[in-house]
Design a protein around this motif. Structure first.
Motif, PDB file in Angstrom:
ATOM      1  N   GLU A 168      -7.207  -3.496   5.583  1.00  0.00           N
ATOM      2  CA  GLU A 168      -7.234  -3.818   7.010  1.00  0.00           C
ATOM      3  C   GLU A 168      -5.841  -3.763   7.613  1.00  0.00           C
ATOM      4  OE1 GLU A 168      -9.699  -4.165   9.271  1.00  0.00           O
ATOM      5  OE2 GLU A 168     -10.804  -3.346   7.563  1.00  0.00           O
ATOM      6  N   ARG A 169      -4.853  -4.213   6.889  1.00  0.00           N
ATOM      7  CA  ARG A 169      -3.479  -4.117   7.390  1.00  0.00           C
ATOM      8  C   ARG A 169      -3.060  -2.662   7.534  1.00  0.00           C
ATOM      9  NH1 ARG A 169       0.863  -5.561   4.856  1.00  0.00           N
ATOM     10  NH2 ARG A 169       0.017  -5.841   2.756  1.00  0.00           N
ATOM     11  N   LEU A 170      -3.412  -1.848   6.544  1.00  0.00           N
ATOM     12  CA  LEU A 170      -3.065  -0.435   6.609  1.00  0.00           C
ATOM     13  C   LEU A 170      -3.785   0.247   7.763  1.00  0.00           C
ATOM     14  CD1 LEU A 170      -1.646   2.033   5.454  1.00  0.00           C
ATOM     15  CD2 LEU A 170      -3.574   2.305   3.854  1.00  0.00           C
ATOM     16  N   ARG A 171      -5.051  -0.092   7.970  1.00  0.00           N
ATOM     17  CA  ARG A 171      -5.807   0.492   9.083  1.00  0.00           C
ATOM     18  C   ARG A 171      -5.137   0.165  10.416  1.00  0.00           C
ATOM     19  NH1 ARG A 171     -10.267  -0.978   7.496  1.00  0.00           N
ATOM     20  NH2 ARG A 171     -11.155   1.010   6.787  1.00  0.00           N
ATOM     21  N   ALA A 181       0.830  -1.188   0.000  1.00  0.00           N
ATOM     22  CA  ALA A 181       0.000   0.000   0.000  1.00  0.00           C
ATOM     23  C   ALA A 181       0.871   1.247   0.000  1.00  0.00           C
ATOM     24  CB  ALA A 181      -0.923   0.027   1.216  1.00  0.00           C
ATOM     25  N   VAL A 182       0.381   2.290  -0.658  1.00  0.00           N
ATOM     26  CA  VAL A 182       1.071   3.572  -0.707  1.00  0.00           C
ATOM     27  C   VAL A 182       0.079   4.645  -0.270  1.00  0.00           C
ATOM     28  CG1 VAL A 182       2.300   5.231  -2.130  1.00  0.00           C
ATOM     29  CG2 VAL A 182       2.535   2.787  -2.586  1.00  0.00           C
ATOM     30  N   LEU A 183       0.409   5.342   0.799  1.00  0.00           N
ATOM     31  CA  LEU A 183      -0.505   6.313   1.373  1.00  0.00           C
ATOM     32  C   LEU A 183      -0.569   7.574   0.523  1.00  0.00           C
ATOM     33  CD1 LEU A 183      -2.230   6.196   3.945  1.00  0.00           C
ATOM     34  CD2 LEU A 183      -0.434   7.485   5.116  1.00  0.00           C
ATOM     35  N   GLY A 184      -1.774   8.084   0.320  1.00  0.00           N
ATOM     36  CA  GLY A 184      -1.985   9.334  -0.392  1.00  0.00           C
ATOM     37  C   GLY A 184      -2.337  10.459   0.573  1.00  0.00           C
TER      38      GLY A 184
END
Length: 237
Positions: free
Chosen positions: A109-112, A54-57
């Motif tokens: 879910e992992r990012l959360r 994942a790459v956060l925006g």
């Protein structure tokens, strides 16, 4: 008459204040501490960068319910949000490689979980909601959906007076800062200290120590508020 130099200085000061973003309550009503949204977002980006897939925006933090906000135990910095639960709203892109086929809900879910851990445990923010929205499907070498983040420019200050010298000596304080005008500001019976925390130190714990020591060092035992403008100073970027 206003000179060009003073006008430029005022404009730069306003820009620095706006760059901080919202002043978020750190801890509870009794903690008397606020954290610049810009610093919180940078921490969340660092956490997300350690997570594959994942790459956060764009990231935004805001009160969950402004009507249920609490009364702070000390006078807050100008325009600071009152204590209360916070919501993280973030956009992210899923990065695909030849070796990954993880479903999008699992990545979310992992990012959360990563964002909550860094915000609540790593910083001390009272986060109760995290809303995520996927905005891009990225290849292995794609840029972040939000583009590269601009580095935080610290307006450092030389410690002066009993409150400043005491605050600067607390373990975990990287430096005093002066984004709002001066590192230490006060009114009768109250002191506000602005600072940045060092890498490896939890900001809320540092702020609690600063408040306790400054209140004990200054005659009359004033109330103390802390504004943290940057975190993890000295960490690799």
């Amino acid at each position: 008459m206003t000179t060009a130099h003073s006008s430029d200085s005022w404009t730069a000061a306003v820009r620095r204040r706006l760059d901080l973003g919202r002043l978020l309550p750190l801890g509870g009503a009794a903690d008397g501490t606020w954290l610049a949204e810009r610093a919180a977002v940078e921490e969340l980006r660092r956490a997300a960068a350690e997570m594959p897939g994942a790459v956060l925006g764009t990231v935004r933090l805001s009160p969950v319910d402004p009507a249920s906000a609490e009364e702070p135990s000390v006078p807050p910095p100008p325009s600071a949000l009152p204590p209360g639960r916070l919501r993280i709203e973030a956009e992210f892109g899923e990065r695909f490689t030849a070796m990954t086929d993880e479903p999008l809900p699992a990545v979310a879910e992992r990012l959360r979980a990563v964002l909550y851990t860094r915000a609540a445990e790593g910083l001390g923010l009272r986060v109760s909601e995290i809303d995520l929205r996927v905005t891009a499907l990225l290849g292995p070498a794609s840029e972040s959906p939000a583009g590269p983040a601009a580095p935080i420019e610290l307006q450092t200050a030389v410690p002066e007076g009993e409150p400043g010298l005491t605050a600067a000596s607390v373990p975990g304080v990287a430096c005093l800062t002066r984004t709002l005008g001066s590192a230490v500001a006060g009114t009768p019976g109250h002191v506000r200290v602005e600072l940045a925390t060092a890498a490896g130190h939890r900001p809320l714990d540092v702020a609690r120590a600063v408040r306790e020591r400054v209140a004990a060092a200054v005659p009359g035992g004033p109330s103390v508020a802390v504004l943290i403008t940057a975190t993890a100073v000295g960490a690799p970027r």
